[in-house]
Design an enzyme around this catalytic site. Structure first.
Site, PDB file in Angstrom:
ATOM      1  N   HIS A 154      -5.470  -0.504   1.221  1.00  0.00           N
ATOM      2  CA  HIS A 154      -5.370   0.744   1.433  1.00  0.00           C
ATOM      3  C   HIS A 154      -6.576   0.794   3.281  1.00  0.00           C
ATOM      4  O   HIS A 154      -7.714   1.497   3.064  1.00  0.00           O
ATOM      5  CB  HIS A 154      -5.724   1.656   0.779  1.00  0.00           C
ATOM      6  CG  HIS A 154      -6.239   2.554   0.719  1.00  0.00           C
ATOM      7  ND1 HIS A 154      -6.762   3.634   0.980  1.00  0.00           N
ATOM      8  CD2 HIS A 154      -5.146   3.506  -0.438  1.00  0.00           C
ATOM      9  CE1 HIS A 154      -6.114   5.297   0.938  1.00  0.00           C
ATOM     10  NE2 HIS A 154      -4.629   4.901   0.170  1.00  0.00           N
ATOM     11  N   ARG A 195       2.227  -2.270 -10.036  1.00  0.00           N
ATOM     12  CA  ARG A 195       0.699  -1.965  -9.044  1.00  0.00           C
ATOM     13  C   ARG A 195      -1.281  -2.368  -9.748  1.00  0.00           C
ATOM     14  O   ARG A 195      -1.072  -1.868 -10.906  1.00  0.00           O
ATOM     15  CB  ARG A 195       0.685  -0.685  -7.907  1.00  0.00           C
ATOM     16  CG  ARG A 195      -0.010  -0.741  -6.766  1.00  0.00           C
ATOM     17  CD  ARG A 195      -0.772  -0.020  -6.450  1.00  0.00           C
ATOM     18  NE  ARG A 195      -1.833   1.123  -6.835  1.00  0.00           N
ATOM     19  CZ  ARG A 195      -2.653   2.322  -5.333  1.00  0.00           C
ATOM     20  NH1 ARG A 195      -1.533   1.987  -4.826  1.00  0.00           N
ATOM     21  NH2 ARG A 195      -2.779   3.140  -6.578  1.00  0.00           N
ATOM     22  N   GLU A 221       7.935   3.599  -4.697  1.00  0.00           N
ATOM     23  CA  GLU A 221       6.653   4.069  -5.836  1.00  0.00           C
ATOM     24  C   GLU A 221       7.098   5.416  -6.620  1.00  0.00           C
ATOM     25  O   GLU A 221       7.613   5.959  -6.007  1.00  0.00           O
ATOM     26  CB  GLU A 221       5.384   4.670  -4.757  1.00  0.00           C
ATOM     27  CG  GLU A 221       4.392   4.733  -5.022  1.00  0.00           C
ATOM     28  CD  GLU A 221       3.057   4.871  -4.520  1.00  0.00           C
ATOM     29  OE1 GLU A 221       3.454   4.809  -2.990  1.00  0.00           O
ATOM     30  OE2 GLU A 221       1.970   5.078  -5.137  1.00  0.00           O
ATOM     31  N   GLU A 239      -0.093  -4.689   0.298  1.00  0.00           N
ATOM     32  CA  GLU A 239       0.481  -3.457   1.264  1.00  0.00           C
ATOM     33  C   GLU A 239      -0.909  -2.758   2.051  1.00  0.00           C
ATOM     34  O   GLU A 239      -1.835  -2.423   1.561  1.00  0.00           O
ATOM     35  CB  GLU A 239       0.355  -1.936   0.288  1.00  0.00           C
ATOM     36  CG  GLU A 239       0.851  -0.753   0.772  1.00  0.00           C
ATOM     37  CD  GLU A 239       0.868   0.621  -0.605  1.00  0.00           C
ATOM     38  OE1 GLU A 239       1.117   0.169  -1.676  1.00  0.00           O
ATOM     39  OE2 GLU A 239       0.925   1.593   0.305  1.00  0.00           O
ATOM     40  N   ASP A 299      -2.636  -2.791  -3.417  1.00  0.00           N
ATOM     41  CA  ASP A 299      -2.743  -1.729  -2.002  1.00  0.00           C
ATOM     42  C   ASP A 299      -3.990  -2.140  -1.184  1.00  0.00           C
ATOM     43  O   ASP A 299      -5.261  -1.868  -2.306  1.00  0.00           O
ATOM     44  CB  ASP A 299      -2.255  -0.223  -2.297  1.00  0.00           C
ATOM     45  CG  ASP A 299      -1.806   0.747  -1.137  1.00  0.00           C
ATOM     46  OD1 ASP A 299      -2.022   2.042  -1.156  1.00  0.00           O
ATOM     47  OD2 ASP A 299      -2.502   0.425   0.059  1.00  0.00           O
ATOM     48  N   ARG A 345       7.116   1.359   4.081  1.00  0.00           N
ATOM     49  CA  ARG A 345       7.076   2.249   3.208  1.00  0.00           C
ATOM     50  C   ARG A 345       7.135   4.055   3.629  1.00  0.00           C
ATOM     51  O   ARG A 345       6.655   4.800   2.923  1.00  0.00           O
ATOM     52  CB  ARG A 345       5.358   2.179   3.129  1.00  0.00           C
ATOM     53  CG  ARG A 345       4.818   1.386   2.545  1.00  0.00           C
ATOM     54  CD  ARG A 345       4.769   1.111   0.403  1.00  0.00           C
ATOM     55  NE  ARG A 345       3.448   1.677   0.267  1.00  0.00           N
ATOM     56  CZ  ARG A 345       3.751   2.799  -0.636  1.00  0.00           C
ATOM     57  NH1 ARG A 345       5.454   2.641  -1.452  1.00  0.00           N
ATOM     58  NH2 ARG A 345       3.001   3.667  -0.831  1.00  0.00           N
ATOM     59  N   GLU A 364       3.510   4.042   4.875  1.00  0.00           N
ATOM     60  CA  GLU A 364       3.407   5.822   4.195  1.00  0.00           C
ATOM     61  C   GLU A 364       2.745   6.569   5.361  1.00  0.00           C
ATOM     62  O   GLU A 364       2.835   7.619   5.161  1.00  0.00           O
ATOM     63  CB  GLU A 364       2.101   5.553   2.823  1.00  0.00           C
ATOM     64  CG  GLU A 364       0.797   4.794   2.589  1.00  0.00           C
ATOM     65  CD  GLU A 364       0.283   5.196   1.621  1.00  0.00           C
ATOM     66  OE1 GLU A 364       0.703   4.845   0.664  1.00  0.00           O
ATOM     67  OE2 GLU A 364      -0.899   6.293   1.471  1.00  0.00           O
ATOM     68  N   TRP A 401     -10.521   5.142   4.810  1.00  0.00           N
ATOM     69  CA  TRP A 401     -10.621   5.804   3.046  1.00  0.00           C
ATOM     70  C   TRP A 401      -8.990   4.910   2.871  1.00  0.00           C
ATOM     71  O   TRP A 401      -8.639   4.838   3.207  1.00  0.00           O
ATOM     72  CB  TRP A 401     -10.717   6.962   3.214  1.00  0.00           C
ATOM     73  CG  TRP A 401     -10.453   7.025   1.206  1.00  0.00           C
ATOM     74  CD1 TRP A 401     -11.417   7.518   0.772  1.00  0.00           C
ATOM     75  CD2 TRP A 401      -9.447   7.727   0.602  1.00  0.00           C
ATOM     76  NE1 TRP A 401     -10.702   6.858  -0.626  1.00  0.00           N
ATOM     77  CE2 TRP A 401      -9.330   7.544  -0.412  1.00  0.00           C
ATOM     78  CE3 TRP A 401      -8.079   8.218   1.579  1.00  0.00           C
ATOM     79  CZ2 TRP A 401      -8.294   8.003  -1.394  1.00  0.00           C
ATOM     80  CZ3 TRP A 401      -6.890   8.172   0.351  1.00  0.00           C
ATOM     81  CH2 TRP A 401      -7.389   8.433  -0.965  1.00  0.00           C
ATOM     82  N   TYR A 435     -10.651   2.511  -4.151  1.00  0.00           N
ATOM     83  CA  TYR A 435      -9.214   3.514  -3.707  1.00  0.00           C
ATOM     84  C   TYR A 435      -8.602   3.247  -5.446  1.00  0.00           C
ATOM     85  O   TYR A 435      -8.978   2.139  -5.709  1.00  0.00           O
ATOM     86  CB  TYR A 435      -8.437   2.957  -3.407  1.00  0.00           C
ATOM     87  CG  TYR A 435      -7.046   3.151  -3.072  1.00  0.00           C
ATOM     88  CD1 TYR A 435      -6.021   2.379  -3.714  1.00  0.00           C
ATOM     89  CD2 TYR A 435      -6.912   4.703  -2.858  1.00  0.00           C
ATOM     90  CE1 TYR A 435      -5.152   2.668  -3.636  1.00  0.00           C
ATOM     91  CE2 TYR A 435      -5.435   5.111  -3.136  1.00  0.00           C
ATOM     92  CZ  TYR A 435      -4.785   4.064  -3.223  1.00  0.00           C
ATOM     93  OH  TYR A 435      -3.453   4.333  -3.925  1.00  0.00           O
TER      94      TYR A 435
HETATM   95  C1  CS2 Z   1      -1.601   5.416  -1.658  1.00  0.00           C
HETATM   96  C2  CS2 Z   1      -1.812   6.386  -1.889  1.00  0.00           C
HETATM   97  O1  CS2 Z   1       0.463   5.000  -3.420  1.00  0.00           O
HETATM   98  C3  CS2 Z   1      -0.250   5.322  -2.798  1.00  0.00           C
HETATM   99  O2  CS2 Z   1       0.191   3.523  -2.152  1.00  0.00           O
HETATM  100  O3  CS2 Z   1      -2.459   4.706  -0.506  1.00  0.00           O
HETATM  101  O4  CS2 Z   1      -2.112   7.301  -4.064  1.00  0.00           O
HETATM  102  C4  CS2 Z   1      -2.347   7.603  -1.141  1.00  0.00           C
HETATM  103  O5  CS2 Z   1      -3.554   6.802  -0.925  1.00  0.00           O
HETATM  104  C5  CS2 Z   1      -2.959   9.474  -1.081  1.00  0.00           C
HETATM  105  O6  CS2 Z   1      -0.740   9.479  -1.134  1.00  0.00           O
HETATM  106  C6  CS2 Z   1      -3.153   9.395  -0.314  1.00  0.00           C
HETATM  107  O7  CS2 Z   1      -2.544  11.539  -0.451  1.00  0.00           O
HETATM  108 MG    MG Z   2      -0.702   2.736   0.081  1.00  0.00          MG
END
Ligand code: CS2
Ligand code: MG
Length: 393
Positions: free
Chosen positions: A203, A138, A330, A227, A201, A274, A253, A393, A150
């Site tokens: 995010h 990634r 991941e 993602e 990502d 995810r 996620e 975020w 991020y």
């Molecule tokens: C992220 C994470 O791993 C990922 O894809 O989105 O770092 C996520 O921000 C954290 O798990 C939040 O606690």
């Molecule tokens: Mg993520």
């Protein structure tokens, strides 16, 4: 509750035969809510039940709560579910994957996290992951003009975003971000070659049409996935992204039940789901999601960040190796301190994780060590546009 560098919530269920099971109940930034949900509302109902009745207990905790779904509820149910599967495997004397139908593959392909403040430094870190044998990497890099973003951290083998006693404030500029990501992927392809899988990502930070544009800009570099391209409460919005790009989409996620992704999957609006063991109701519910996804050609891509404990990673690997529509896992490594508190069997080799043959989940908790690290409040950051508008975020 233990904090070997970051907070983890672990449920331990003991049977009257002396066999115990573990479940991860960690919800980054809201850990104590899950501790209370377990201690005050779930555990009293578990005492005296038959640990073998995994499905019945799942239904009891899901339907019986009346207030269904949500990250706190489903993380608590997940922890019970993982612990009961751990117990069943230990009593059967089999690694859990054997109870889930046996292995469909020789290992679980994982992706690592290359991040850096600049394109050059991100590509350098990606080359070090490639040298370690990762087949999938990634890429997250800094955005010129932004003090933080991020996915960029000082640590290069793990990433802990919950970094302060009260939420730190990040800043965001979509246009600057959308200019830098295609350049990052171009440089990475030139340095790493065509074979390695490259992931990114977003995010949750783009509108659907912006996500369509970024997906199209990345097509020449053939990403494995983009993602969390846009917030997914409105599952419909992925139709707009799909109209503009063939870049594969991954989401989920932060999902905690099948209901969060049913339409995304049945309308084939995504390519990878995810959802993960600890936040989506455990192995029992995640298998439901995977089976539903399989009908529509959607693969799994479980979340596996540093804030999901080695207990969750172990459970995820048994799930990953045993389902037909596995995509990728991941794998953000844990710190040595975390690995000492949670000794586990899985190991990394040639780009994949291998779960090992220990009965049950193949992970334990050293309660004496765990007791040395009390809870430390830590929040995930918040994010604002440069004009101060509160953003995703
Ligand atoms: C992220 C994470 O791993 C990922 O894809 O989105 O770092 C996520 O921000 C954290 O798990 C939040 O606690
Ligand atoms: Mg993520």
């Amino acid at each position: 509750m233990t904090c070997p560098g970051r907070n983890f919530v672990t449920l331990k269920i003991e049977t009257d035969q002396g066999v115990y099971g573990l479940g991860d109940a960690t919800l980054n930034g809201r850990e104590l809510s899950v501790v209370s949900y377990l201690e005050d509302h779930v555990i009293p109902c578990l005492i005296g039940r038959d640990a073998h009745q995994i499905e019945d207990i799942w239904q009891y905790l899901y339907r019986g709560a009346y207030w269904r779904r949500g990250p706190v509820t489903m993380s608590a149910i997940a922890a019970v579910d993982m612990a009961l599967w751990d117990i069943k495997g230990k009593i059967a004397g089999l690694p859990l994957y054997q109870l889930l139908g046996g292995a469909c593959r020789t290992g679980v392909m994982v992706y690592g996290h290359a991040n850096g403040t600049t394109i050059e430094n991100t590509v350098e870190v990606a080359q070090s992951y490639q040298a370690l044998g990762y087949k999938a990497i990634r890429l997250q890099c800094g955005v010129p003009g932004l003090s933080s973003t991020y996915g960029v951290s000082k640590d290069k083998m793990f990433y802990e975003p919950a970094d302060a006693d009260l939420p730190t404030e990040n800043e965001w500029n979509t246009e600057a971000y959308m200019r830098v990501v295609p350049k990052l992927f171009k440089a990475a392809r030139e340095a790493l070659g065509d074979e390695v899988h490259l992931l990114h990502d977003v995010h949750h930070r783009l509108t659907p049409i912006e996500a369509g544009r970024l997906g199209r800009d990345l097509e020449p570099y053939r990403p494995f996935w983009m993602e969390d391209a846009t917030p997914a409460e409105n599952q419909e919005s992925f139709k707009l992204i799909r109209q503009h790009t063939t870049t594969p989409l991954a989401v989920g996620e932060i999902f905690n039940t099948l209901w969060d992704c049913k339409d995304l999957i049945s309308n084939q609006l995504i390519d990878y789901i995810r959802a993960t063991v600890v936040h989506a109701g455990g192995i029992t519910h995640l298998k439901r999601i995977a089976s539903f996804a399989d009908v529509y050609g959607v693969k799994t891509g479980c979340h596996g960040a540093t804030d999901l404990s080695p207990v969750c990673m172990s459970a995820a690997l048994h799930f990953d190796v045993s389902i037909p529509n596995f995509g990728i896992q991941e794998y953000m490594r844990h710190t040595e301190l975390t690995d000492e508190v949670f000794p586990h069997n899985y190991s990394f080799k040639a780009g994949s994780l291998h779960i090992g043959e220990a009965p049950g989940l193949g992970v334990d908790i050293d309660e004496e060590k765990a007791a040395k690290y009390p809870y430390q409040r830590a929040y995930l950051p918040v994010n604002r546009l440069q004009d101060g508008t509160l953003f995703n975020w």
